[in-house]
Design a protein around this motif. Structure first.
Motif, PDB file in Angstrom:
ATOM      1  N   LEU A  76      -3.157   1.885   8.987  1.00 51.41           N
ATOM      2  CA  LEU A  76      -3.068   1.027   7.807  1.00 51.41           C
ATOM      3  C   LEU A  76      -3.441  -0.420   8.143  1.00 51.41           C
ATOM      4  O   LEU A  76      -4.071  -1.109   7.339  1.00 51.41           O
ATOM      5  CB  LEU A  76      -1.662   1.083   7.217  1.00 51.41           C
ATOM      6  CG  LEU A  76      -1.400   2.227   6.226  1.00 51.41           C
ATOM      7  CD1 LEU A  76       0.056   2.224   5.793  1.00 51.41           C
ATOM      8  CD2 LEU A  76      -2.322   2.136   5.021  1.00 51.41           C
ATOM      9  N   LEU A  77      -3.042  -0.875   9.330  1.00 48.16           N
ATOM     10  CA  LEU A  77      -3.420  -2.232   9.724  1.00 48.16           C
ATOM     11  C   LEU A  77      -4.931  -2.336   9.891  1.00 48.16           C
ATOM     12  O   LEU A  77      -5.548  -3.331   9.509  1.00 48.16           O
ATOM     13  CB  LEU A  77      -2.723  -2.624  11.027  1.00 48.16           C
ATOM     14  CG  LEU A  77      -1.218  -2.868  10.952  1.00 48.16           C
ATOM     15  CD1 LEU A  77      -0.685  -3.298  12.309  1.00 48.16           C
ATOM     16  CD2 LEU A  77      -0.894  -3.915   9.901  1.00 48.16           C
ATOM     17  N   GLN A  78      -5.527  -1.293  10.467  1.00 45.08           N
ATOM     18  CA  GLN A  78      -6.980  -1.289  10.607  1.00 45.08           C
ATOM     19  C   GLN A  78      -7.648  -1.298   9.233  1.00 45.08           C
ATOM     20  O   GLN A  78      -8.649  -1.988   9.008  1.00 45.08           O
ATOM     21  CB  GLN A  78      -7.419  -0.050  11.390  1.00 45.08           C
ATOM     22  CG  GLN A  78      -6.854   0.020  12.807  1.00 45.08           C
ATOM     23  CD  GLN A  78      -7.210   1.331  13.472  1.00 45.08           C
ATOM     24  OE1 GLN A  78      -8.384   1.663  13.582  1.00 45.08           O
ATOM     25  NE2 GLN A  78      -6.214   2.084  13.902  1.00 45.08           N
ATOM     26  N   LEU A  79      -7.056  -0.527   8.317  1.00 46.66           N
ATOM     27  CA  LEU A  79      -7.610  -0.458   6.971  1.00 46.66           C
ATOM     28  C   LEU A  79      -7.515  -1.810   6.269  1.00 46.66           C
ATOM     29  O   LEU A  79      -8.484  -2.278   5.659  1.00 46.66           O
ATOM     30  CB  LEU A  79      -6.863   0.605   6.167  1.00 46.66           C
ATOM     31  CG  LEU A  79      -7.197   0.686   4.666  1.00 46.66           C
ATOM     32  CD1 LEU A  79      -8.687   0.910   4.460  1.00 46.66           C
ATOM     33  CD2 LEU A  79      -6.380   1.786   4.002  1.00 46.66           C
ATOM     34  N   TRP A  80      -6.340  -2.462   6.351  1.00 46.47           N
ATOM     35  CA  TRP A  80      -6.187  -3.755   5.685  1.00 46.47           C
ATOM     36  C   TRP A  80      -7.127  -4.794   6.277  1.00 46.47           C
ATOM     37  O   TRP A  80      -7.578  -5.706   5.570  1.00 46.47           O
ATOM     38  CB  TRP A  80      -4.736  -4.227   5.761  1.00 46.47           C
ATOM     39  CG  TRP A  80      -3.842  -3.539   4.772  1.00 46.47           C
ATOM     40  CD1 TRP A  80      -2.861  -2.626   5.039  1.00 46.47           C
ATOM     41  CD2 TRP A  80      -3.862  -3.693   3.352  1.00 46.47           C
ATOM     42  NE1 TRP A  80      -2.278  -2.203   3.873  1.00 46.47           N
ATOM     43  CE2 TRP A  80      -2.865  -2.843   2.820  1.00 46.47           C
ATOM     44  CE3 TRP A  80      -4.621  -4.465   2.471  1.00 46.47           C
ATOM     45  CZ2 TRP A  80      -2.600  -2.749   1.460  1.00 46.47           C
ATOM     46  CZ3 TRP A  80      -4.356  -4.369   1.116  1.00 46.47           C
ATOM     47  CH2 TRP A  80      -3.356  -3.528   0.621  1.00 46.47           C
ATOM     48  N   GLY A 134       2.950 -13.705  -3.745  1.00 44.24           N
ATOM     49  CA  GLY A 134       2.090 -14.871  -3.930  1.00 44.24           C
ATOM     50  C   GLY A 134       0.797 -14.589  -4.662  1.00 44.24           C
ATOM     51  O   GLY A 134      -0.046 -15.469  -4.802  1.00 44.24           O
ATOM     52  N   ILE A 135       0.626 -13.331  -5.156  1.00 41.65           N
ATOM     53  CA  ILE A 135      -0.629 -12.975  -5.814  1.00 41.65           C
ATOM     54  C   ILE A 135      -0.453 -12.777  -7.320  1.00 41.65           C
ATOM     55  O   ILE A 135      -1.342 -12.256  -8.000  1.00 41.65           O
ATOM     56  CB  ILE A 135      -1.244 -11.693  -5.198  1.00 41.65           C
ATOM     57  CG1 ILE A 135      -0.288 -10.506  -5.327  1.00 41.65           C
ATOM     58  CG2 ILE A 135      -1.603 -11.931  -3.737  1.00 41.65           C
ATOM     59  CD1 ILE A 135      -0.877  -9.187  -4.818  1.00 41.65           C
ATOM     60  N   LEU A 189      -4.143 -17.277   1.848  1.00 45.15           N
ATOM     61  CA  LEU A 189      -2.801 -17.005   1.344  1.00 45.15           C
ATOM     62  C   LEU A 189      -1.870 -16.588   2.476  1.00 45.15           C
ATOM     63  O   LEU A 189      -2.226 -15.776   3.330  1.00 45.15           O
ATOM     64  CB  LEU A 189      -2.864 -15.896   0.289  1.00 45.15           C
ATOM     65  CG  LEU A 189      -1.527 -15.346  -0.214  1.00 45.15           C
ATOM     66  CD1 LEU A 189      -0.785 -16.407  -1.013  1.00 45.15           C
ATOM     67  CD2 LEU A 189      -1.746 -14.094  -1.043  1.00 45.15           C
ATOM     68  N   ALA A 190      -0.660 -17.132   2.464  1.00 46.38           N
ATOM     69  CA  ALA A 190       0.362 -16.721   3.427  1.00 46.38           C
ATOM     70  C   ALA A 190       1.020 -15.451   2.906  1.00 46.38           C
ATOM     71  O   ALA A 190       1.935 -15.501   2.084  1.00 46.38           O
ATOM     72  CB  ALA A 190       1.398 -17.833   3.616  1.00 46.38           C
ATOM     73  N   ILE A 191       0.519 -14.310   3.344  1.00 47.73           N
ATOM     74  CA  ILE A 191       1.079 -13.024   2.925  1.00 47.73           C
ATOM     75  C   ILE A 191       1.212 -12.134   4.155  1.00 47.73           C
ATOM     76  O   ILE A 191       0.297 -12.047   4.972  1.00 47.73           O
ATOM     77  CB  ILE A 191       0.197 -12.345   1.846  1.00 47.73           C
ATOM     78  CG1 ILE A 191       0.846 -11.038   1.355  1.00 47.73           C
ATOM     79  CG2 ILE A 191      -1.210 -12.107   2.342  1.00 47.73           C
ATOM     80  CD1 ILE A 191       0.145 -10.425   0.150  1.00 47.73           C
ATOM     81  N   ASP A 192       2.377 -11.513   4.293  1.00 46.06           N
ATOM     82  CA  ASP A 192       2.583 -10.633   5.438  1.00 46.06           C
ATOM     83  C   ASP A 192       2.460  -9.178   5.013  1.00 46.06           C
ATOM     84  O   ASP A 192       2.309  -8.849   3.829  1.00 46.06           O
ATOM     85  CB  ASP A 192       3.950 -10.903   6.069  1.00 46.06           C
ATOM     86  CG  ASP A 192       5.101 -10.518   5.142  1.00 46.06           C
ATOM     87  OD1 ASP A 192       4.865 -10.407   3.920  1.00 46.06           O
ATOM     88  OD2 ASP A 192       6.221 -10.344   5.640  1.00 46.06           O
ATOM     89  N   GLY A 193       2.505  -8.295   6.008  1.00 45.61           N
ATOM     90  CA  GLY A 193       2.348  -6.874   5.726  1.00 45.61           C
ATOM     91  C   GLY A 193       3.422  -6.318   4.820  1.00 45.61           C
ATOM     92  O   GLY A 193       3.162  -5.457   3.982  1.00 45.61           O
ATOM     93  N   GLY A 194       4.651  -6.811   4.974  1.00 43.87           N
ATOM     94  CA  GLY A 194       5.743  -6.293   4.160  1.00 43.87           C
ATOM     95  C   GLY A 194       5.544  -6.565   2.680  1.00 43.87           C
ATOM     96  O   GLY A 194       5.736  -5.674   1.844  1.00 43.87           O
ATOM     97  N   ALA A 198       4.703  -3.893  -0.246  1.00 42.20           N
ATOM     98  CA  ALA A 198       5.684  -3.803  -1.337  1.00 42.20           C
ATOM     99  C   ALA A 198       4.990  -3.750  -2.687  1.00 42.20           C
ATOM    100  O   ALA A 198       5.423  -3.020  -3.598  1.00 42.20           O
ATOM    101  CB  ALA A 198       6.642  -4.985  -1.270  1.00 42.20           C
ATOM    102  N   VAL A 199       3.902  -4.513  -2.846  1.00 41.16           N
ATOM    103  CA  VAL A 199       3.177  -4.498  -4.118  1.00 41.16           C
ATOM    104  C   VAL A 199       2.524  -3.137  -4.327  1.00 41.16           C
ATOM    105  O   VAL A 199       2.631  -2.531  -5.409  1.00 41.16           O
ATOM    106  CB  VAL A 199       2.108  -5.609  -4.158  1.00 41.16           C
ATOM    107  CG1 VAL A 199       1.374  -5.575  -5.505  1.00 41.16           C
ATOM    108  CG2 VAL A 199       2.731  -6.974  -3.943  1.00 41.16           C
ATOM    109  N   ALA A 200       1.835  -2.647  -3.300  1.00 39.62           N
ATOM    110  CA  ALA A 200       1.171  -1.347  -3.420  1.00 39.62           C
ATOM    111  C   ALA A 200       2.189  -0.240  -3.675  1.00 39.62           C
ATOM    112  O   ALA A 200       1.969   0.653  -4.498  1.00 39.62           O
ATOM    113  CB  ALA A 200       0.361  -1.054  -2.160  1.00 39.62           C
TER     114      ALA A 200
END
Length: 383
Positions: A76-80, A134-135, A189-194, A198-200
């Protein structure tokens, strides 16, 4: 005839310099056959390098995080990481995974289900998570753009239903909204994986979907995680930003190299400085009068930009060029994103001239020394 001293730019090392200098000498021989051309090569003496063999890079030393950690291998990290470059990458890949012939009578029903996702994206829970991430400001428009995209349509038809592609579409919505927010903020944007997950997850929960993994069709094409290649990548690319950072911290040494190269010549000197070489040459001439230098020619350089943001070490913004700085001509290709005009910042002290290297960036930045138009312009400004 004067002597031309060439000062190269950032990231250049011996093989590259020899090639560039040979091109410059050949080009100048066509327009000024009797001109002596001398090198000012500083890449080995001053250029940046990993002096401790990359000891600062995680995973290089014992006791630091290994690039084989499970986090580095998380698909998933590779995908993002791919979605940060192209937010529809997964949708496009999914559209190629056709399970077979799609019955024509099912097409409309499958596509109508995309509207379910649009409605789910408006649920209170999803909106709350999008805002927390933040989105929120870009969420609705981003969902609309994904749902109505050809990539989403093809992915749903290939999967056979929205249920077969909903995780893919959901991630695309988050990725598009993230990049749209970057643009809105004019930054990152300051956005982390969590928060991203959470949005998805909230969107998929609203759809009643339980399967959210990454498809094997994508994993087969995912490259090795960048963490595995960080040491090699750092070594390969650090020379360019490293040279700039080292100049800003230790620039006096490079300026001495330039001054010594000029003083080693006889008679009048024209200094030609490309990129960082132009910055250092200008500052060398600001720092001290060198009467032998009659003309400074900067090429694809950033001196005026650094001055405008008040980051030119030898001249604070608002301070005039010293009277002893010689004639200055600044050559730039409008397609070169690392080249800047100087006349608006130093009116009456510098002339800007356009060069057309007939190449897109980044070749527009490196292509001057083999550009016929560059030597046409050089012939005019050296007259």
């Amino acid at each position: 005839m004067p002597t031309a001293v060439f000062v190269h730019g950032t990231g250049v090392r011996r093989a590259s310099f020899d090639d560039s200098f040979a091109a410059l000498r050949e080009g100048l021989a066509r327009i000024r056959p009797s001109l002596t051309v001398e090198p000012c090569y500083w890449g080995d003496e001053f250029g940046s390098r990993l002096r401790a063999g990359g000891a600062s890079i995680p995973g290089t030393r014992v006791g630091t995080r290994s690039p084989n950690d499970s986090e580095a291998l998380d698909p998933l990290l590779q995908l993002w990481a791919q979605l940060d470059i192209d937010p529809l990458a997964e949708l496009k890949a999914a559209s190629l995974a056709r399970p077979g012939v799609i019955p024509p009578h099912t097409v409309g029903a499958q596509l109508v289900q995309l509207d379910r996702l649009r409605l789910a994206a408006k649920s209170a829970t999803v909106l709350r998570e999008a805002t927390a991430a933040g989105i929120g400001h870009c969420w609705a428009a981003s969902v609309d753009s994904v749902v109505t995209s050809e990539a989403a349509r093809r992915a749903v038809l290939s999967a056979g239903s929205i249920q077969g592609a909903d995780a893919v579409v959901a991630r695309a919505c988050v990725a598009v909204a993230t990049l749209a927010t970057d643009e809105l903020l004019d930054g990152t944007l300051a956005i982390d994986g969590g928060h991203r997950e959470a949005v998805a997850t909230a969107l998929l929960d609203a759809l009643g979907v339980s399967e959210r993994g990454v498809g094997s069709w994508l994993l087969a094409g995912v490259a090795r995680p960048i963490e595995h290649r960080r040491h090699a990548i750092t070594g390969a690319v650090s020379a360019v930003p490293g040279d700039v950072l080292r100049y800003l911290a230790r620039g006096s040494r490079l300026r001495r190299i330039i001054a010594d190269s000029v003083r080693a010549t006889n008679g009048d000197v024209v200094v030609i400085g490309h990129s960082l070489g132009g910055i250092a040459a200008l500052e060398c001439l600001i720092e001290q009068p060198i009467p032998a230098v009659t003309h400074l020619i900067t090429v694809g350089s950033q001196a005026s930009f650094l001055y405008e943001i008040d980051a030119l070490p030898g001249l604070s913004f608002g301070t005039d060029l010293p009277a002893h700085v010689p004639r200055w001509t600044n050559l730039y290709d409008p397609r070169d994103f690392l080249a800047y005009v100087a006349a608006p910042l130093f009116p009456g002290r510098v002339s800007d001239r356009v060069v057309d290297n007939d190449a897109p960036f980044p070749r527009a930045h490196t292509g001057y020394l083999r550009s016929r138009h560059f030597y046409d312009v050089l012939d005019e400004v050296m007259a």
